[in-house]
Design a protein around this motif. Structure first.
Motif, short mmCIF file in Angstrom:
data_model
loop_
_atom_site.label_atom_id
_atom_site.label_comp_id
_atom_site.label_asym_id
_atom_site.label_seq_id
_atom_site.Cartn_x
_atom_site.Cartn_y
_atom_site.Cartn_z
N ILE A 224 0.80 -1.23 0.00
CA ILE A 224 0.00 0.00 0.00
C ILE A 224 0.83 1.28 0.00
O ILE A 224 0.31 2.35 -0.27
N LEU A 225 2.13 1.16 0.30
CA LEU A 225 2.96 2.36 0.47
C LEU A 225 4.28 2.21 -0.28
O LEU A 225 4.96 1.20 -0.15
N THR A 226 4.64 3.24 -1.06
CA THR A 226 5.92 3.27 -1.75
C THR A 226 6.78 4.37 -1.12
O THR A 226 6.23 5.30 -0.50
N PRO A 227 8.10 4.31 -1.28
CA PRO A 227 8.93 5.40 -0.75
C PRO A 227 8.54 6.77 -1.32
O PRO A 227 8.70 7.80 -0.65
N GLU A 228 8.01 6.79 -2.54
CA GLU A 228 7.58 8.06 -3.15
C GLU A 228 6.35 8.64 -2.46
O GLU A 228 6.05 9.82 -2.62
N SER A 229 5.64 7.82 -1.71
CA SER A 229 4.43 8.26 -1.00
C SER A 229 4.73 8.64 0.44
O SER A 229 3.83 8.68 1.27
N ILE A 230 6.00 8.91 0.71
CA ILE A 230 6.44 9.29 2.05
C ILE A 230 7.15 10.64 1.96
O ILE A 230 7.95 10.87 1.06
N LYS A 231 6.84 11.51 2.93
CA LYS A 231 7.41 12.84 2.86
C LYS A 231 7.59 13.40 4.27
O LYS A 231 6.83 13.07 5.17
N ARG A 232 8.59 14.25 4.42
CA ARG A 232 8.79 15.00 5.66
C ARG A 232 8.38 16.44 5.37
O ARG A 232 8.81 17.01 4.37
N LEU A 233 7.53 16.99 6.23
CA LEU A 233 7.11 18.38 6.07
C LEU A 233 7.75 19.23 7.15
O LEU A 233 7.61 18.93 8.34
N SER A 234 8.45 20.26 6.73
CA SER A 234 9.11 21.12 7.71
C SER A 234 8.12 22.05 8.40
O SER A 234 8.32 22.43 9.54
N SER A 235 7.04 22.38 7.72
CA SER A 235 6.03 23.21 8.38
C SER A 235 4.65 22.91 7.81
O SER A 235 4.49 22.68 6.62
N CYS A 236 3.70 22.88 8.72
CA CYS A 236 2.30 22.69 8.36
C CYS A 236 1.50 23.41 9.44
O CYS A 236 1.71 23.17 10.63
N LYS B 196 7.06 19.94 12.90
CA LYS B 196 6.39 20.65 13.99
C LYS B 196 4.99 20.05 14.15
O LYS B 196 4.17 20.16 13.23
N PRO B 197 4.71 19.42 15.29
CA PRO B 197 3.39 18.82 15.49
C PRO B 197 2.27 19.86 15.38
O PRO B 197 2.46 21.04 15.69
N ILE B 198 1.10 19.39 14.93
CA ILE B 198 -0.07 20.27 14.80
C ILE B 198 -1.23 19.71 15.62
O ILE B 198 -1.30 18.52 15.91
N ASN B 199 -2.15 20.60 15.96
CA ASN B 199 -3.37 20.18 16.64
C ASN B 199 -4.22 19.38 15.66
O ASN B 199 -4.43 19.79 14.53
N PHE B 200 -4.69 18.23 16.11
CA PHE B 200 -5.47 17.35 15.24
C PHE B 200 -6.74 16.87 15.93
O PHE B 200 -7.37 15.93 15.50
#
Length: 154
Positions: free
Chosen positions: A6-18, A84-88
């Motif tokens: 279900i998951l490929t390396p291309e479907s993985i990302k690090r977000l520096s800000s959200c 940076k963690p976000i409220n979810f």
């Protein structure tokens, strides 16, 4: 079921800000468009509709947003590690920094549930989450998820 299905390396990302859950859903929509060929706006809308039924922040800094879409032939995953963690609106009221989104075909029955259970089991493990938080390379994150799943199955 394995992560490789279900998951490929291309479907993985690090977000520096959200900045918010809504922005996160837009980022997931853009990822789904670029890696899976799905219309970003449909992915965002489906994720937001599902989230309106109840928050998918499961606790421990983990969120498992999921949605069903017409344009899929099988269950697919997207993984984001947020710097940076976000409220979810998570059940434990803790901010989220690990997000695994599952997208399933409208007709997916048991496969969608199996995938959700697999991801949930894997991300409930504190050691696995610690490894995911300590790395940012997509190939390494994919390997961590795959190995954690394989060791649970054994």
């Amino acid at each position: 079921m394995q992560f490789d299905e279900i998951l490929t390396p291309e479907s993985i990302k690090r977000l520096s800000s959200c900045s918010s859950k809504k922005r996160l859903f837009h980022d997931l929509g853009e990822m789904a468009e670029s890696t899976l060929g799905l219309p970003a706006n449909e992915v965002v809308e489906a994720l937001m509709e599902r989230e309106a039924l109840g928050p998918t922040g499961v606790g421990g800094g983990v969120a498992l947003p999921h949605a069903r879409l017409d344009d899929l032939d099988r269950v697919r995953g997207l993984f984001l590690r947020l710097e940076k963690p976000i409220n979810f609106d998570a059940v434990d009221r803790q901010p989220v920094d690990l997000v695994f989104a599952l997208l399933a075909p409208e007709t997916a029955g048991v496969e969608h549930l199996k995938a959700l259970a697999m991801v949930s089991r894997t991300l409930r493990d504190p050691a696995t989450c610690a490894k995911l938080r300590a790395n940012s390379d997509p190939a390494t994150l994919h390997m961590i998820l795959s190995e954690a799943n394989a060791s649970q199955a054994a």
